[in-house]
Design a protein around this motif. Sequence first.
Motif, PDB file in Angstrom:
ATOM      1  N   PHE A  82       0.814  -1.215   0.000  1.00 39.26           N
ATOM      2  CA  PHE A  82       0.000   0.000   0.000  1.00 39.26           C
ATOM      3  C   PHE A  82       0.853   1.274   0.000  1.00 39.26           C
ATOM      4  N   THR A 131      -1.909   6.374  -2.689  1.00 45.53           N
ATOM      5  CA  THR A 131      -2.335   6.251  -1.298  1.00 45.53           C
ATOM      6  C   THR A 131      -1.505   7.095  -0.341  1.00 45.53           C
ATOM      7  N   LEU A 168      -7.863   3.609   3.837  1.00 41.90           N
ATOM      8  CA  LEU A 168      -7.141   4.595   3.032  1.00 41.90           C
ATOM      9  C   LEU A 168      -7.012   5.931   3.768  1.00 41.90           C
TER      10      LEU A 168
END
Length: 438
Positions: A33, A38, A224
């Motif tokens: 991630f 992000t 997120l």
Amino acid sequence: MTVTSSIRSPQPENSRSMGRVVLVICDGHRADFVRHDTCPRITDFAHRSRSFANHRAIFPSATRASAASIATGCWPANHGLHGNMMGLPDADGFRVHDVGDPAFVGKMRAAFGRTLRVPTLAERLAPYGGAVIASNVSPGAAYFHDPDHFGHVIHRAGSFGPGGRRLDKDEAPVVTHDYAGDEALTDWFCKIVLRERQPRLAVLWLSNPDAAMHADHLGSGTHLDGIACADRSFGQVEDTVAQLRAEGEEILLMVGSDHGQETVAERVAVAARLVDAGLKEAPESTDLVVAPQGGAGLIYLAPHMSARKGEVASFLRAQPWIGQVFVGDEMGHLGQRPDNGLSIAFSMARTDERNSYGVPGHITICVSDEKPGKPEGFGSHGGLGSFERHPFLMINGGGFASETVEHGETRLIDIAPTILRYLDLPRTGVDGLALPQN
């Protein structure tokens, strides 16, 4: 909130020319991630730094033991803090205790006459400019950076300076365990710790994205948002470090995480299953206890139960909810060892199946009445899953080549010796290795 800087770290006369270290940990941030969509600040930082693409967590991949491993440069087998939950002696057997409890440090000292077996960075740096650790995760994870009070530990459950002096609200912030708390702690860290106190080592340990991943599905808006919060906080630290460097300071800046997370597929009360199988006397008995670690567990056996170790291991290996079982010295492969009753370690079953947001990795988790775990579909960790054991790490300054990637395996235990090398201090007694600079 106004917090003064009356507590200052001891400074050698030439401390500003000796360099200092800033370490930011984004708790639970799994490596896949770390992307520009992000977390743009961290990703941009990676392009200007040396990245470690094959960075690995310890076992269990859980924050409290990870904090001790980062602080000492040692595996749990050598620093002595086994996991997020740990068995301590109780009469003729053992009881499981939550390491996150603020009182656990005292319980460990009462049980063994000590806390960690090896020195922390805070202890090593006490004569050389000191350490300040500002943490927004569990109390235990914060306190095991410096359980014997050589430096400063800042935490909402209580902040302490050298000698264990409790800091009042005018000396240390009390923040919430959420996005706002991470941001408030970061602001204080930049203004007071980095600019005013100027310790040789300054650690900022954020609760996110771990807190967000435990609270919702991986890949969800909540997850997120947690990543974005950590990214903003790191960006503020990086900006502060850039200003200090422009003023002539030499600073080694490190950012990383301690573990990742995977999606909970199933919860299993392993101790209860052992009672049902006749391998544990009763739910509250001390003959055999299971310390849940999320995606793993640790089993402590009373002396009179040692002969049944093989039988317990055989039962576990036959269960569909078990991944791997390690008995006695086999735990050395994990950085653990037979120790004060710890006899068996196991990981829970897992798959690479994707969740509804397309995020791979599902795990079964070990739970108990005291530790019920996260709901199915939410994030958890602690075992040997490929995503929960893959944190990230990037280093800038201090001779580390920018715009480079190290593909060899690195570990959490390599962070402390890297810091000690930069500060030109002895690295004796650590398990890790100073990381390659180019």
